[in-house]
Design a protein around this motif. Structure first.
Motif, PDB file in Angstrom:
ATOM      1  N   MET A 182     126.943  -7.232  -9.159  1.00 28.24           N
ATOM      2  CA  MET A 182     125.733  -6.948  -8.440  1.00 28.24           C
ATOM      3  C   MET A 182     124.652  -6.373  -9.346  1.00 28.24           C
ATOM      4  N   ALA A 183     125.046  -5.887 -10.487  1.00 22.17           N
ATOM      5  CA  ALA A 183     124.059  -5.286 -11.386  1.00 22.17           C
ATOM      6  C   ALA A 183     122.986  -6.289 -11.791  1.00 22.17           C
ATOM      7  N   HIS A 184     123.363  -7.543 -12.000  1.00 24.70           N
ATOM      8  CA  HIS A 184     122.370  -8.540 -12.385  1.00 24.70           C
ATOM      9  C   HIS A 184     121.385  -8.805 -11.246  1.00 24.70           C
ATOM     10  N   ARG A 185     121.824  -8.667  -9.999  1.00 24.82           N
ATOM     11  CA  ARG A 185     120.912  -8.842  -8.871  1.00 24.82           C
ATOM     12  C   ARG A 185     119.961  -7.669  -8.738  1.00 24.82           C
ATOM     13  N   LEU A 186     120.431  -6.478  -9.076  1.00 28.70           N
ATOM     14  CA  LEU A 186     119.525  -5.321  -9.091  1.00 28.70           C
ATOM     15  C   LEU A 186     118.436  -5.520 -10.136  1.00 28.70           C
ATOM     16  N   ARG A 187     118.849  -5.942 -11.323  1.00 28.27           N
ATOM     17  CA  ARG A 187     117.864  -6.179 -12.389  1.00 28.27           C
ATOM     18  C   ARG A 187     116.876  -7.272 -11.984  1.00 28.27           C
ATOM     19  N   ALA A 188     117.349  -8.298 -11.313  1.00 28.46           N
ATOM     20  CA  ALA A 188     116.454  -9.366 -10.862  1.00 28.46           C
ATOM     21  C   ALA A 188     115.435  -8.830  -9.868  1.00 28.46           C
ATOM     22  N   SER A 189     115.830  -7.867  -9.075  1.00 30.99           N
ATOM     23  CA  SER A 189     114.916  -7.277  -8.096  1.00 30.99           C
ATOM     24  C   SER A 189     113.767  -6.543  -8.771  1.00 30.99           C
ATOM     25  N   PHE A 190     114.016  -5.990  -9.929  1.00 31.47           N
ATOM     26  CA  PHE A 190     112.988  -5.217 -10.624  1.00 31.47           C
ATOM     27  C   PHE A 190     111.825  -6.073 -11.115  1.00 31.47           C
ATOM     28  N   ARG A 191     112.037  -7.372 -11.217  1.00 39.30           N
ATOM     29  CA  ARG A 191     110.928  -8.247 -11.615  1.00 39.30           C
ATOM     30  C   ARG A 191     109.770  -8.152 -10.641  1.00 39.30           C
ATOM     31  N   TYR A 192     110.072  -7.777  -9.421  1.00 40.49           N
ATOM     32  CA  TYR A 192     109.081  -7.795  -8.354  1.00 40.49           C
ATOM     33  C   TYR A 192     108.514  -6.419  -8.011  1.00 40.49           C
ATOM     34  N   ALA A 193     108.768  -5.434  -8.864  1.00 38.01           N
ATOM     35  CA  ALA A 193     108.277  -4.079  -8.585  1.00 38.01           C
ATOM     36  C   ALA A 193     107.782  -3.431  -9.873  1.00 38.01           C
ATOM     37  N   ALA A 194     106.833  -2.536  -9.708  1.00 39.94           N
ATOM     38  CA  ALA A 194     106.321  -1.781 -10.853  1.00 39.94           C
ATOM     39  C   ALA A 194     107.390  -0.793 -11.322  1.00 39.94           C
ATOM     40  N   GLY A 195     107.377  -0.511 -12.597  1.00 40.52           N
ATOM     41  CA  GLY A 195     108.382   0.363 -13.205  1.00 40.52           C
ATOM     42  C   GLY A 195     108.508   1.723 -12.557  1.00 40.52           C
ATOM     43  N   GLN A 196     107.408   2.294 -12.107  1.00 44.23           N
ATOM     44  CA  GLN A 196     107.470   3.628 -11.509  1.00 44.23           C
ATOM     45  C   GLN A 196     108.191   3.615 -10.154  1.00 44.23           C
ATOM     46  N   ARG A 197     108.430   2.470  -9.580  1.00 44.76           N
ATOM     47  CA  ARG A 197     109.120   2.370  -8.284  1.00 44.76           C
ATOM     48  C   ARG A 197     110.611   2.058  -8.437  1.00 44.76           C
ATOM     49  N   TRP A 198     111.067   1.796  -9.636  1.00 42.94           N
ATOM     50  CA  TRP A 198     112.439   1.367  -9.859  1.00 42.94           C
ATOM     51  C   TRP A 198     113.467   2.386  -9.386  1.00 42.94           C
ATOM     52  N   ASP A 199     113.240   3.665  -9.628  1.00 43.80           N
ATOM     53  CA  ASP A 199     114.232   4.676  -9.242  1.00 43.80           C
ATOM     54  C   ASP A 199     114.498   4.646  -7.741  1.00 43.80           C
ATOM     55  N   GLY A 200     113.448   4.586  -6.956  1.00 48.74           N
ATOM     56  CA  GLY A 200     113.619   4.535  -5.509  1.00 48.74           C
ATOM     57  C   GLY A 200     114.291   3.256  -5.051  1.00 48.74           C
ATOM     58  N   ILE A 201     113.906   2.151  -5.675  1.00 45.89           N
ATOM     59  CA  ILE A 201     114.482   0.857  -5.301  1.00 45.89           C
ATOM     60  C   ILE A 201     115.958   0.803  -5.642  1.00 45.89           C
ATOM     61  N   ILE A 202     116.334   1.297  -6.806  1.00 42.27           N
ATOM     62  CA  ILE A 202     117.751   1.235  -7.190  1.00 42.27           C
ATOM     63  C   ILE A 202     118.608   2.088  -6.266  1.00 42.27           C
ATOM     64  N   LYS A 203     118.098   3.221  -5.821  1.00 36.42           N
ATOM     65  CA  LYS A 203     118.865   4.065  -4.895  1.00 36.42           C
ATOM     66  C   LYS A 203     119.119   3.340  -3.584  1.00 36.42           C
ATOM     67  N   VAL A 204     118.085   2.707  -3.055  1.00 37.75           N
ATOM     68  CA  VAL A 204     118.226   2.016  -1.772  1.00 37.75           C
ATOM     69  C   VAL A 204     119.119   0.789  -1.903  1.00 37.75           C
ATOM     70  N   LEU A 205     118.862  -0.034  -2.910  1.00 36.66           N
ATOM     71  CA  LEU A 205     119.643  -1.266  -3.056  1.00 36.66           C
ATOM     72  C   LEU A 205     121.100  -0.968  -3.392  1.00 36.66           C
ATOM     73  N   THR A 206     121.345   0.062  -4.182  1.00 40.71           N
ATOM     74  CA  THR A 206     122.718   0.445  -4.488  1.00 40.71           C
ATOM     75  C   THR A 206     123.417   0.919  -3.223  1.00 40.71           C
ATOM     76  N   SER A 207     122.695   1.630  -2.379  1.00 40.69           N
ATOM     77  CA  SER A 207     123.312   2.098  -1.134  1.00 40.69           C
ATOM     78  C   SER A 207     123.671   0.942  -0.211  1.00 40.69           C
ATOM     79  N   ILE A 208     123.027  -0.185  -0.375  1.00 41.33           N
ATOM     80  CA  ILE A 208     123.337  -1.345   0.466  1.00 41.33           C
ATOM     81  C   ILE A 208     124.686  -1.942   0.090  1.00 41.33           C
ATOM     82  N   TYR A 209     124.951  -2.103  -1.186  1.00 40.62           N
ATOM     83  CA  TYR A 209     126.194  -2.794  -1.544  1.00 40.62           C
ATOM     84  C   TYR A 209     127.369  -1.870  -1.800  1.00 40.62           C
TER      85      TYR A 209
END
Length: 72
Positions: free
Chosen positions: A1-28
Motif C-alpha cells: 500500500m505504500a506505493h499507493r500512498l506515494r501515488a496519492s501525493f502527486r495530487y497534493a501540495a507538500g505541506q498537506r502530506w502529513d495530514g493526508i498520510i494520517k488519514v489514508l493510513t488509517s483507512i487501510y
C-alpha cells in the motif's frame, strides 16, 4: 500500500502530506472493510473538494487492491 500512498501525493501540495498520510493510513489499517469504507467516506467528504484526484484514485484503483488485503 505504500506505493499507493506515494501515488496519492502527486495530487497534493507538500505541506498537506502529513495530514493526508494520517488519514489514508488509517483507512487501510482498520480490521474490516466496513470500517475502512467509513473512514474513506469521511476523507472524501472533508477533503474531496480539495483533493478530488486522490479520492478518484482511491475509488478506481486502490480500493480494488485494498478489499482483499482487509479480508486476510
Amino acid at each position: 500500500m505504500a506505493h499507493r500512498l506515494r501515488a496519492s501525493f502527486r495530487y497534493a501540495a507538500g505541506q498537506r502530506w502529513d495530514g493526508i498520510i494520517k488519514v489514508l493510513t488509517s483507512i487501510y489499517t482498520v480490521p474490516t472493510e466496513a470500517a475502512a469504507l467509513e473512514r474513506f467516506y469521511a476523507f472524501a467528504e472533508t477533503s474531496g473538494g480539495r483533493h478530488p484526484s486522490i479520492v478518484k484514485l482511491w475509488e478506481e484503483e486502490v480500493w480494488i487492491e485494498l478489499v482483499p488485503f482487509l479480508q486476510l
